[in-house]
Design a protein around this motif. Structure first.
Motif, PDB file in Angstrom:
ATOM      1  N   VAL A  60      25.488  48.599  34.476  1.00  9.20           N
ATOM      2  CA  VAL A  60      26.890  48.861  34.135  1.00  9.20           C
ATOM      3  C   VAL A  60      27.667  49.593  35.477  1.00  9.20           C
ATOM      4  CG1 VAL A  60      28.656  49.831  32.603  1.00  9.20           C
ATOM      5  CG2 VAL A  60      26.743  48.723  31.705  1.00  9.20           C
TER       6      VAL A  60
ATOM      7  N   LEU B   2      34.309  51.775  31.903  1.00  8.81           N
ATOM      8  CA  LEU B   2      33.262  51.006  31.920  1.00  8.81           C
ATOM      9  C   LEU B   2      32.069  52.016  32.144  1.00  8.81           C
ATOM     10  CD1 LEU B   2      34.053  48.446  34.720  1.00  8.81           C
ATOM     11  CD2 LEU B   2      33.247  48.205  32.337  1.00  8.81           C
TER      12      LEU B   2
ATOM     13  N   LEU C  47      31.544  46.110  41.126  1.00  2.00           N
ATOM     14  CA  LEU C  47      32.140  44.839  41.222  1.00  2.00           C
ATOM     15  C   LEU C  47      33.631  44.536  41.112  1.00  2.00           C
ATOM     16  CD1 LEU C  47      30.432  41.512  39.724  1.00  2.00           C
ATOM     17  CD2 LEU C  47      32.698  42.100  39.306  1.00  2.00           C
TER      18      LEU C  47
ATOM     19  N   PHE D  70      21.952  42.693  41.279  1.00  4.54           N
ATOM     20  CA  PHE D  70      21.641  42.634  39.769  1.00  4.54           C
ATOM     21  C   PHE D  70      20.157  42.086  39.802  1.00  4.54           C
ATOM     22  CE2 PHE D  70      26.083  41.707  38.413  1.00  4.54           C
ATOM     23  CZ  PHE D  70      25.995  43.066  37.870  1.00  4.54           C
TER      24      PHE D  70
ATOM     25  N   GLN E 269      26.800  48.760  38.399  1.00  8.56           N
ATOM     26  CA  GLN E 269      27.365  47.715  39.365  1.00  8.56           C
ATOM     27  C   GLN E 269      28.149  47.123  38.849  1.00  8.56           C
ATOM     28  OE1 GLN E 269      25.896  47.606  42.221  1.00  8.56           O
ATOM     29  NE2 GLN E 269      27.084  45.728  42.902  1.00  8.56           N
ATOM     30  N   LEU E 270      28.518  47.139  37.738  1.00  8.11           N
ATOM     31  CA  LEU E 270      29.604  46.171  37.317  1.00  8.11           C
ATOM     32  C   LEU E 270      31.254  47.024  37.762  1.00  8.11           C
ATOM     33  CD1 LEU E 270      28.809  45.313  33.464  1.00  8.11           C
ATOM     34  CD2 LEU E 270      29.148  43.626  35.660  1.00  8.11           C
TER      35      LEU E 270
ATOM     36  N   ALA F 243      31.291  38.465  36.769  1.00  6.20           N
ATOM     37  CA  ALA F 243      30.244  39.316  36.310  1.00  6.20           C
ATOM     38  C   ALA F 243      28.987  38.725  35.389  1.00  6.20           C
ATOM     39  CB  ALA F 243      30.903  40.444  35.383  1.00  6.20           C
TER      40      ALA F 243
ATOM     41  N   LEU G  43      25.242  38.068  36.729  1.00  5.27           N
ATOM     42  CA  LEU G  43      24.056  38.250  35.984  1.00  5.27           C
ATOM     43  C   LEU G  43      23.237  37.404  35.663  1.00  5.27           C
ATOM     44  CD1 LEU G  43      26.015  40.772  33.258  1.00  5.27           C
ATOM     45  CD2 LEU G  43      24.058  41.604  34.840  1.00  5.27           C
TER      46      LEU G  43
ATOM     47  N   GLY H 214      36.833  39.644  37.918  1.00 16.13           N
ATOM     48  CA  GLY H 214      35.600  40.503  37.294  1.00 16.13           C
ATOM     49  C   GLY H 214      34.840  39.828  36.179  1.00 16.13           C
TER      50      GLY H 214
ATOM     51  N   ASN I 179      26.528  40.253  44.355  1.00 14.00           N
ATOM     52  CA  ASN I 179      26.363  41.034  43.139  1.00 14.00           C
ATOM     53  C   ASN I 179      25.114  40.306  42.383  1.00 14.00           C
ATOM     54  OD1 ASN I 179      28.015  43.269  42.477  1.00 14.00           O
ATOM     55  ND2 ASN I 179      29.480  41.844  43.052  1.00 14.00           N
TER      56      ASN I 179
END
Length: 288
Positions: A199, A254, A205, A152, A201-202, A84, A88, A80, A148
């Protein structure tokens, strides 16, 4: 006090909301009670839970927990943490290219984003693993990044679309280029506006990293499966609940981070707007 989307609830709406909340809470408690009773009646609360305090086969409790929290959770966090920021960054690049003045660039970027958004993550992991022959870690990271990145980019595009058109027009009017307007004026506001979605979506992920189990990556889920196979199939239930608790705790952390960032951004905006409002009222002076 009203909102742009809805009015503040009245007494009846508040009472109805409380009744629904109480009924929902009781239903959840009843469901949990039924689940616990079902487990008890099936004999699932026996000595199999001692695996975490006194494991068999010459192992120690420290070995069990280190396998879960260091190797398993560590591998999940590693995938992750690598995926991440790359996703992004590429998502920001994707949304900027999608706003390009060149039509072929916009079309190509749109096709790529829609392609990656529509493909299953595990399929992309398998493709990277089989075609490029990379390690399971990088297959997982690549799959997470590709999927992702598209998500994003769409989140940031929605944030940019929510901004008033005057933001871009004002930036261009003072001599900024479209790129400068995007990077210095529009993108920072869109990011602050979409922090909760980003966040969230994080969290997705991080949960999708468990799909690495299918391509042979030793993340938390695969570690649970291997350890339960080593100690016997009876330990699968305890391992399942402990693994679920770890995932829930991590994702709740998170989610709380998203709430904290949203509140912090709101307090900063309020602090910036208050002096402007005060100075405007002072400049206007008393009514004659």
């Amino acid at each position: 006090m009203t909102s742009v989307l809805y009015d503040s609830p009245g007494p009846r709406a508040i009472r109805r909301s409380r009744i629904v909340g109480v009924v929902g809470t009781l239903a959840i408690i009843a469901l949990l009670g039924w689940a616990l009773w079902s487990m008890y009646s099936r004999g699932l609360f026996d000595d199999r839970w001692e695996i975490f305090v006194d494991p068999p086969k010459g192992q120690e409790a420290a070995d069990v927990w280190s396998a879960l929290l260091i190797r398993g959770l560590g591998a999940t966090l590693l995938a992750g943490v690598i995926a991440a920021p790359i996703a992004l960054l590429l998502g920001t690049l994707g949304v900027s290219l999608r706003r390009s003045t060149l039509r072929p660039v916009r079309w190509a970027t749109t096709v790529v984003i829609e392609l990656f958004r529509g493909l299953p993550v595990v399929l992309m992991m398998f493709f990277i693993l089989l075609v490029f022959g990379v390690s399971p870690l990088w297959a997982v990271v690549a799959g997470l990044v590709l999927y992702n990145t598209a998500i994003f980019a769409e989140i940031l595009r929605a944030g940019l679309a929510a901004l008033p058109r005057g933001q871009r027009e004002a930036a261009l009017a003072v001599g900024m280029t479209p790129l400068q307007s995007f990077l210095s004026v529009e993108l920072p506001q869109a990011v602050r506006l979409m922090v909760p979605s980003l966040v969230s979506q994080l969290v997705v992920l991080l949960k999708d990293s468990s799909l690495g189990f299918i391509v042979g990556y030793a993340e938390l889920l695969r570690t649970i499966r291997l350890n339960s196979s080593f100690f016997g199939p009876d330990t699968l239930v305890p391992y399942f609940f402990v693994g679920a608790a770890i995932y829930i705790g991590l994702n709740l952390a998170l989610s709380r981070l998203a709430v904290w960032l949203e509140r912090r951004g709101g307090s900063r905006r309020t602090a910036k707007e208050t002096p402007v409002a005060t100075s405007s009222a002072t400049a206007a002076g008393p009514d004659n």
